[in-house]
Design an enzyme around this catalytic site. Structure first.
Site, PDB file in Angstrom:
ATOM      1  N   HIS A 179      -0.559  -8.409   0.808  1.00 18.05           N
ATOM      2  CA  HIS A 179      -1.244  -7.531  -0.153  1.00 18.05           C
ATOM      3  C   HIS A 179      -1.140  -8.281  -1.477  1.00 18.05           C
ATOM      4  O   HIS A 179      -0.025  -8.523  -1.975  1.00 18.05           O
ATOM      5  CB  HIS A 179      -0.559  -6.165  -0.207  1.00 18.05           C
ATOM      6  CG  HIS A 179      -1.164  -5.176  -1.170  1.00 18.05           C
ATOM      7  ND1 HIS A 179      -1.529  -3.883  -0.808  1.00 18.05           N
ATOM      8  CD2 HIS A 179      -1.450  -5.281  -2.496  1.00 18.05           C
ATOM      9  CE1 HIS A 179      -2.007  -3.242  -1.870  1.00 18.05           C
ATOM     10  NE2 HIS A 179      -1.965  -4.072  -2.916  1.00 18.05           N
TER      11      HIS A 179
ATOM     12  N   ASP B 182      10.587  -7.163  -8.451  1.00 17.22           N
ATOM     13  CA  ASP B 182      10.781  -7.751  -7.120  1.00 17.22           C
ATOM     14  C   ASP B 182      12.175  -7.386  -6.614  1.00 17.22           C
ATOM     15  O   ASP B 182      13.157  -7.427  -7.357  1.00 17.22           O
ATOM     16  CB  ASP B 182      10.620  -9.272  -7.190  1.00 17.22           C
ATOM     17  CG  ASP B 182      10.434  -9.899  -5.808  1.00 17.22           C
ATOM     18  OD1 ASP B 182       9.346 -10.412  -5.530  1.00 17.22           O
ATOM     19  OD2 ASP B 182      11.392  -9.849  -5.009  1.00 17.22           O
TER      20      ASP B 182
ATOM     21  N   HIS C 147      -6.074  -2.369  -1.400  1.00 17.13           N
ATOM     22  CA  HIS C 147      -5.594  -3.460  -0.552  1.00 17.13           C
ATOM     23  C   HIS C 147      -6.590  -4.619  -0.521  1.00 17.13           C
ATOM     24  O   HIS C 147      -7.723  -4.469  -0.089  1.00 17.13           O
ATOM     25  CB  HIS C 147      -5.350  -2.975   0.883  1.00 17.13           C
ATOM     26  CG  HIS C 147      -4.784  -4.052   1.759  1.00 17.13           C
ATOM     27  ND1 HIS C 147      -3.437  -4.270   1.895  1.00 17.13           N
ATOM     28  CD2 HIS C 147      -5.394  -5.007   2.497  1.00 17.13           C
ATOM     29  CE1 HIS C 147      -3.237  -5.301   2.691  1.00 17.13           C
ATOM     30  NE2 HIS C 147      -4.411  -5.772   3.081  1.00 17.13           N
TER      31      HIS C 147
ATOM     32  N   HIS D 150      -0.617 -10.018  -4.795  1.00 13.17           N
ATOM     33  CA  HIS D 150       0.292  -9.736  -5.901  1.00 13.17           C
ATOM     34  C   HIS D 150       0.501 -11.002  -6.706  1.00 13.17           C
ATOM     35  O   HIS D 150       0.465 -12.107  -6.171  1.00 13.17           O
ATOM     36  CB  HIS D 150       1.636  -9.196  -5.388  1.00 13.17           C
ATOM     37  CG  HIS D 150       2.258 -10.034  -4.320  1.00 13.17           C
ATOM     38  ND1 HIS D 150       1.851  -9.981  -3.003  1.00 13.17           N
ATOM     39  CD2 HIS D 150       3.240 -10.956  -4.367  1.00 13.17           C
ATOM     40  CE1 HIS D 150       2.559 -10.840  -2.290  1.00 13.17           C
ATOM     41  NE2 HIS D 150       3.412 -11.454  -3.098  1.00 13.17           N
TER      42      HIS D 150
ATOM     43  N   ASN E   3       1.387 -16.807  -4.279  1.00 16.45           N
ATOM     44  CA  ASN E   3       1.524 -17.448  -2.981  1.00 16.45           C
ATOM     45  C   ASN E   3       0.397 -16.937  -2.083  1.00 16.45           C
ATOM     46  O   ASN E   3       0.167 -15.729  -2.005  1.00 16.45           O
ATOM     47  CB  ASN E   3       2.886 -17.115  -2.374  1.00 16.45           C
ATOM     48  CG  ASN E   3       4.033 -17.644  -3.219  1.00 16.45           C
ATOM     49  OD1 ASN E   3       3.935 -18.712  -3.805  1.00 16.45           O
ATOM     50  ND2 ASN E   3       5.122 -16.888  -3.287  1.00 16.45           N
TER      51      ASN E   3
ATOM     52  N   GLY F 229       3.327 -19.808   1.244  1.00 14.89           N
ATOM     53  CA  GLY F 229       4.580 -19.076   1.116  1.00 14.89           C
ATOM     54  C   GLY F 229       4.404 -17.577   0.983  1.00 14.89           C
ATOM     55  O   GLY F 229       5.353 -16.873   0.626  1.00 14.89           O
TER      56      GLY F 229
ATOM     57  N   CYS G   9       0.844  -1.201   0.000  1.00 17.43           N
ATOM     58  CA  CYS G   9       0.000   0.000   0.000  1.00 17.43           C
ATOM     59  C   CYS G   9       0.878   1.250   0.000  1.00 17.43           C
ATOM     60  O   CYS G   9       0.557   2.238  -0.680  1.00 17.43           O
ATOM     61  CB  CYS G   9      -0.925   0.010   1.217  1.00 17.43           C
ATOM     62  SG  CYS G   9      -2.425  -0.985   1.026  1.00 17.43           S
TER      63      CYS G   9
HETATM   64  P1  AMP Z   1       5.300 -13.368  -1.356  1.00 13.74           P
HETATM   65  O1  AMP Z   1       6.345 -14.047  -0.511  1.00 13.74           O
HETATM   66  O2  AMP Z   1       4.666 -14.253  -2.390  1.00 13.74           O
HETATM   67  O3  AMP Z   1       4.278 -12.672  -0.480  1.00 13.74           O
HETATM   68  O4  AMP Z   1       6.053 -12.267  -2.203  1.00 13.74           O
HETATM   69  C1  AMP Z   1       6.479 -11.059  -1.654  1.00 13.74           C
HETATM   70  C2  AMP Z   1       7.573 -10.571  -2.552  1.00 13.74           C
HETATM   71  O5  AMP Z   1       7.748  -9.186  -2.316  1.00 13.74           O
HETATM   72  C3  AMP Z   1       8.935 -11.219  -2.320  1.00 13.74           C
HETATM   73  O6  AMP Z   1       9.356 -11.874  -3.513  1.00 13.74           O
HETATM   74  C4  AMP Z   1       9.842 -10.050  -1.938  1.00 13.74           C
HETATM   75  O7  AMP Z   1      11.128 -10.170  -2.492  1.00 13.74           O
HETATM   76  C5  AMP Z   1       9.086  -8.873  -2.516  1.00 13.74           C
HETATM   77  N1  AMP Z   1       9.299  -7.591  -1.867  1.00 13.74           N
HETATM   78  C6  AMP Z   1       9.259  -7.321  -0.542  1.00 13.74           C
HETATM   79  N2  AMP Z   1       9.472  -6.012  -0.320  1.00 13.74           N
HETATM   80  C7  AMP Z   1       9.640  -5.431  -1.538  1.00 13.74           C
HETATM   81  C8  AMP Z   1       9.892  -4.105  -1.985  1.00 13.74           C
HETATM   82  N3  AMP Z   1      10.027  -3.076  -1.128  1.00 13.74           N
HETATM   83  N4  AMP Z   1      10.020  -3.886  -3.315  1.00 13.74           N
HETATM   84  C9  AMP Z   1       9.905  -4.918  -4.195  1.00 13.74           C
HETATM   85  N5  AMP Z   1       9.651  -6.186  -3.831  1.00 13.74           N
HETATM   86  C10 AMP Z   1       9.537  -6.447  -2.526  1.00 13.74           C
HETATM   87 ZN    ZN Z   2      -1.847  -3.213   1.108  1.00 13.21          ZN
END
Ligand code: AMP
Ligand code: ZN
Length: 112
Positions: free
Chosen positions: A96, A29, A45, A98, A85, A91, A6
């Site tokens: 939020h 990522d 969100h 994605h 995930n 996982g 967010c």
């Molecule tokens: P998940 O584990 O499926 O919830 O994916 C979350 C993803 O967000 C992970 O692959 C992290 O590397 C990525 N992530 C976390 N913080 C950031 C950020 N500030 N900018 C870009 N990616 C992020």
């Molecule tokens: Zn959010």
């Protein structure tokens, strides 16, 4: 709400947009698992795909997948992988919604 995505969507944490419209944002990522690793998220969100399903927003769901598949095709002409995930056992580490777009290498199966 302390939600990192967010904050990114609101511009409070800088993350260059790979794609952005009035509903959906795609960013790189921070810890890439493939030569191309993008995250496509709604600006609004929703904790995960189940929450979006509960919200009954079919248009947003369609937009999310349309953007993810277009980015996948663009970055992975030979194929790509979309991952959502969901929950602890799924996982998910950022609550939020994605879609991970992974491309640029051959993917293995099954995932860990
Ligand atoms: P998940 O584990 O499926 O919830 O994916 C979350 C993803 O967000 C992970 O692959 C992290 O590397 C990525 N992530 C976390 N913080 C950031 C950020 N500030 N900018 C870009 N990616 C992020
Ligand atoms: Zn959010």
């Amino acid at each position: 709400m302390e939600c990192i995505f967010c904050k990114i969507a609101a511009g409070e944490i800088p993350a260059p947009p790979v794609y952005r419209d009035d509903e959906v944002l795609a960013i790189a990522d921070i810890n890439p698992q493939a030569p191309t690793h993008l995250l496509v998220m709604p600006l609004a969100h929703h904790a995960n795909i189940g929450a979006l399903s509960d919200a009954d927003d079919a248009a947003l769901t369609a937009k999310l997948f349309a953007v993810a598949s277009q980015l996948g095709r663009q970055h992975g002409p030979g194929g790509y992988r979309l991952v959502m995930n969901t929950g602890g056992d799924g996982g998910q580490t950022v609550d939020h919604l994605h879609v991970h777009v992974l491309a640029g290498r051959a993917m293995s199966w099954p995932p860990g």
